[in-house]
Write a protein that holds these residues in place. Structure first.
Motif, short mmCIF file in Angstrom:
data_model
loop_
_atom_site.label_atom_id
_atom_site.label_comp_id
_atom_site.label_asym_id
_atom_site.label_seq_id
_atom_site.Cartn_x
_atom_site.Cartn_y
_atom_site.Cartn_z
N ASN A 93 0.81 -1.22 0.00
CA ASN A 93 0.00 0.00 0.00
C ASN A 93 0.85 1.26 0.00
O ASN A 93 0.30 2.36 0.12
N THR A 94 2.17 1.12 -0.11
CA THR A 94 3.07 2.26 -0.01
C THR A 94 3.49 2.74 -1.39
O THR A 94 3.85 1.93 -2.25
N VAL A 95 3.44 4.05 -1.58
CA VAL A 95 3.88 4.66 -2.83
C VAL A 95 5.25 5.30 -2.57
O VAL A 95 5.36 6.26 -1.81
N VAL A 96 6.27 4.76 -3.20
CA VAL A 96 7.63 5.25 -3.02
C VAL A 96 7.91 6.30 -4.08
O VAL A 96 7.88 6.02 -5.28
N ASP A 97 8.15 7.53 -3.62
CA ASP A 97 8.38 8.62 -4.57
C ASP A 97 9.87 8.85 -4.77
O ASP A 97 10.71 8.05 -4.35
N GLY A 98 10.21 9.97 -5.39
CA GLY A 98 11.60 10.24 -5.72
C GLY A 98 12.39 10.92 -4.64
O GLY A 98 13.59 11.19 -4.83
N ASP A 99 11.77 11.22 -3.52
CA ASP A 99 12.47 11.90 -2.44
C ASP A 99 12.87 10.87 -1.39
O ASP A 99 12.00 10.26 -0.75
N PRO A 100 14.18 10.62 -1.20
CA PRO A 100 14.60 9.58 -0.27
C PRO A 100 14.42 9.94 1.19
O PRO A 100 14.54 9.09 2.05
N ASN A 101 14.15 11.21 1.49
CA ASN A 101 14.09 11.65 2.88
C ASN A 101 12.66 11.86 3.38
O ASN A 101 12.37 11.63 4.55
N PHE A 102 11.78 12.31 2.50
CA PHE A 102 10.41 12.59 2.92
C PHE A 102 9.65 11.29 3.12
O PHE A 102 9.91 10.29 2.45
N GLN A 103 8.72 11.27 4.07
CA GLN A 103 7.95 10.06 4.37
C GLN A 103 7.14 9.62 3.16
O GLN A 103 6.46 10.41 2.52
N ASN A 104 7.23 8.33 2.82
CA ASN A 104 6.47 7.80 1.70
C ASN A 104 4.97 7.80 2.01
O ASN A 104 4.56 7.72 3.17
N ALA A 105 4.17 7.86 0.96
CA ALA A 105 2.72 7.89 1.11
C ALA A 105 2.16 6.47 1.17
O ALA A 105 2.71 5.54 0.57
N ASP A 106 1.07 6.32 1.89
CA ASP A 106 0.31 5.08 1.90
C ASP A 106 -1.03 5.31 1.19
O ASP A 106 -1.64 6.37 1.33
N ILE A 107 -1.48 4.31 0.44
CA ILE A 107 -2.80 4.37 -0.17
C ILE A 107 -3.82 4.03 0.91
O ILE A 107 -3.84 2.92 1.44
N VAL A 108 -4.67 4.99 1.25
CA VAL A 108 -5.62 4.80 2.34
C VAL A 108 -7.02 4.48 1.84
O VAL A 108 -7.86 4.00 2.61
N SER A 109 -7.29 4.75 0.57
CA SER A 109 -8.57 4.36 -0.03
C SER A 109 -8.27 4.00 -1.48
O SER A 109 -8.12 4.88 -2.34
N PRO A 110 -8.14 2.70 -1.77
CA PRO A 110 -7.71 2.30 -3.12
C PRO A 110 -8.86 2.20 -4.11
O PRO A 110 -10.03 2.06 -3.75
N ASP A 119 -1.98 9.46 1.77
CA ASP A 119 -1.91 10.25 3.00
C ASP A 119 -0.67 11.14 3.09
O ASP A 119 -0.42 11.74 4.12
N GLN A 120 0.11 11.21 2.02
CA GLN A 120 1.24 12.13 1.94
C GLN A 120 1.33 12.67 0.52
O GLN A 120 0.92 12.00 -0.43
N VAL A 121 1.87 13.87 0.38
CA VAL A 121 2.10 14.44 -0.94
C VAL A 121 3.36 13.81 -1.53
O VAL A 121 4.38 13.68 -0.85
N LEU A 122 3.29 13.40 -2.79
CA LEU A 122 4.43 12.79 -3.47
C LEU A 122 5.38 13.88 -3.95
O LEU A 122 4.95 14.91 -4.48
N LEU A 123 6.67 13.64 -3.78
CA LEU A 123 7.68 14.62 -4.18
C LEU A 123 8.67 14.00 -5.15
O LEU A 123 9.31 12.99 -4.83
N PRO A 124 8.83 14.58 -6.34
CA PRO A 124 9.83 14.07 -7.28
C PRO A 124 11.24 14.44 -6.82
O PRO A 124 11.43 15.36 -6.04
#
Length: 394
Positions: free
Chosen positions: A137-154, A167-172
């Motif tokens: 359920n985790t979306v791994v974005d391009g920012d290695p430091n910011f908390q990865n997002a989880d899919i909370v309603s798929p 539940d988090q904004v994705l950052l390239p």
């Protein structure tokens, strides 16, 4: 404009763990950002797309990370804080290009459900040469430091596409939208700082640091430290091995303090301090450095062994701690999450199950001879007796 206005097919409420989200009220900032970037018509006109849709709470988390200290329930204030931060990061002071990149990074031109996203590998986005990867359920974005997002309603049907609520904004990677994550103490304070029912965070570690005065060391901006951070479940496990029969954080913490008082009645917190400094290594070591080592130095002066993802402490009978979370960045070091408390001394009887203790007793029913007999009274005192014996023998 609301998410429901952008996608009329979206139901008025979206189920998440522990409740629901409103398609009208919980996506105001996303809709506002799309409007500001001139992308509302673009996204609304797509077909066969996947949109990773951050909630207002996700944008609020980003704003706080960027230094916002206002009302996180005020969409205007949150959006203004993010726009202001992006203005400061933009070379010409214009936040729109950076905002546009961030939003494009949330859209894939191919429609897929959560299962497909997991199976397909990297997911290309509308931002050129930028992708995300979905693991569970985790979306791994391009920012290695910011908390990865989880899919909370798929898999929310949007008519011409699919929405994955996150539940988090994705950052390239090329978006300089991260800020100072704060010190190691700040990272631990994100747990909330009070005992609760969430055993995955660090309330008990934070309380122990504060009780011993080691919180100042964790807050030192000049330090470079690696912290192996036991979560609350790890501390509860330790308390239960010391005889505590409950499973709440407050009771478990008191049980550990009481046990330390039996071990060192003249200064119980010094034992707790020793345990804590056994979890801290000088220097900043990421997961690659830790897992590539055979041993790790600690501030206590006693080393830790490394066996795969396990840390081997001084207690040969206790469960070794496994590293279950890595590379939590801080301004003065890095933290890795572990699932057991590391013990800097051998307490073999603490770690035996009742069955093992019974077997040992049955194997040698005779009373010990010689000087050992002077400590025979300890057996009747269980854990407290063991601690007292260790104290007087030291």
């Amino acid at each position: 404009m609301s998410l429901q206005a952008l996608f009329p097919a979206v139901d008025s409420s979206l189920p998440i763990a522990g409740g629901t989200l409103s398609a009208v009220a919980d996506f105001e900032i996303l809709a506002r950002a799309l409007d500001a970037a001139g992308l509302s018509a673009t996204v609304g006109g797509l077909s066969d797309f996947t949109l990773f849709a951050p909630t207002d709470a996700a944008f609020a988390d980003l704003a706080v990370t960027l230094g916002f200290t206002g009302d996180t329930d005020d969409p205007d204030a949150v959006f203004g804080a993010i726009a202001g931060a992006l203005s400061g990061l933009a070379p010409d002071g214009d936040p729109i290009p950076l905002l546009t990149d961030i939003l494009l990074y949330h859209v894939s031109g191919a429609e897929s459900d959560a299962a497909g996203l997991n199976a397909d590998g990297p997911v290309d986005t509308l931002l050129t040469d930028a992708s995300v990867e979905v693991t569970g359920n985790t979306v791994v974005d391009g920012d290695p430091n910011f908390q990865n997002a989880d899919i909370v309603s798929p898999d929310v049907d949007a008519g011409t596409g699919t929405i994955q609520v996150i539940d988090q904004v994705l950052l390239p990677l090329d978006t300089p939208a991260e800020s100072d994550p704060g010190t190691l103490l700040d990272v631990l304070k994100e747990s909330g700082g009070s005992f609760d029912d969430d055993n995955t965070d660090f309330d008990m570690l934070l309380a122990a640091l504060q009780a011993t005065g080691l919180d100042d060391a964790a807050d030192d901006p000049e330090a470079e430290l690696t912290v192996f951070a036991p979560n609350d479940a790890a501390f509860i496990s330790l308390a239960q091995s010391l005889g505590y029969e409950g499973d709440d954080e407050e009771g478990a913490f008191q049980a550990i303090v009481d046990a330390a008082g039996v071990l060192r009645p003249e200064d119980p917190l010094s034992f707790v301090s020793d345990v804590l400094t056994y979890h801290i290594s000088p220097g900043e070591q990421d997961s690659g450095a830790v897992l590539g080592s055979e041993s790790i130095d600690t501030l206590l002066g006693e080393g830790l062994g490394v066996d795969g993802t396990m840390l081997v402490d001084a207690d040969p009978d206790a469960e070794n701690a496994e590293i279950i979370g890595t590379d939590i960045a801080a301004s003065n070091g890095v933290a890795h999450v572990i699932d057991e408390v590391l013990l800097p001394l051998d307490l073999p009887m603490v770690d035996q199950t009742p069955e093992e203790a019974s077997e040992d007793s049955s194997e040698d029913p005779e009373e010990p001879e010689g000087d050992d007999d002077s400590f025979g009274w300890v057996e009747g005192l269980g854990i407290a007796g063991l601690f007292l014996a260790l104290f007087f023998l030291a």
